[in-house]
Design a protein around this motif. Sequence first.
Motif, PDB file in Angstrom:
ATOM      1  N   ASP A  71       0.859  -1.179   0.000  1.00 17.05           N
ATOM      2  CA  ASP A  71       0.000   0.000   0.000  1.00 17.05           C
ATOM      3  C   ASP A  71       0.902   1.238   0.000  1.00 17.05           C
ATOM      4  N   ASN A  90       1.624  -4.197  -5.968  1.00 17.36           N
ATOM      5  CA  ASN A  90       0.576  -5.195  -5.777  1.00 17.36           C
ATOM      6  C   ASN A  90       0.394  -5.911  -7.105  1.00 17.36           C
ATOM      7  N   ASN A 108      -5.071   0.477  -3.588  1.00 14.12           N
ATOM      8  CA  ASN A 108      -4.178  -0.270  -2.717  1.00 14.12           C
ATOM      9  C   ASN A 108      -3.034  -0.874  -3.535  1.00 14.12           C
TER      10      ASN A 108
END
Length: 196
Positions: A71, A90, A108
């Motif tokens: 994050d 991610n 995120n």
Amino acid sequence: MLNRLLKKKGGFTLIELMIVVAIIGILAAIAIPNFIRFQAKSKQSEAKTNLKAIFTAQKAYFGEKDKYVSDFKVVGFDPEPGNRFSYSINGGCNLAQPATPAGRTYANGCIGQDEARFSKVPTTPTYPMTAKIEGECPSCDFSAVAVGNVDNDPAADTWGITSLATSTTTLLAPCGIDTPQVGGGEPGNAYNDVSC
């Protein structure tokens, strides 16, 4: 004699002018592609700079918490507005991300490119690196990816950085890269859109 000199007018012949035009055309044919390639290479510096910032932020967070996170808000990474590249820590957002009408996306572990400034999102899937956190922390490692368009074609310029001393990921797209592996802490070009 003076009369003859006054009557003679100086100037260039048509052939001389055509030779000058041909020389200028040849010089332009050589210089313009080199200038475009140099300009595209200079645009890649954004990815390298921001990947080093991600690496520094992740290492600082790891120093305090003994783990990496996926994050950007937690590690405090926020690139300047007008980013040409999409950034990911991610695995769910390894592709270039279009931004919202208000600017860039900020999910995120994903920051999309600023589509208000750069509307050409690459569509060709040439992403030989994966952004992820692997292993169980504190014995874990992370990889971050930057994907963007530097020359307005459908292919994406792809960069990566990892916390591993030497990445075990062999880059799948050998086009335009110097080494088949990305070293730890140094941005590596996983797919060079400038030379491919």
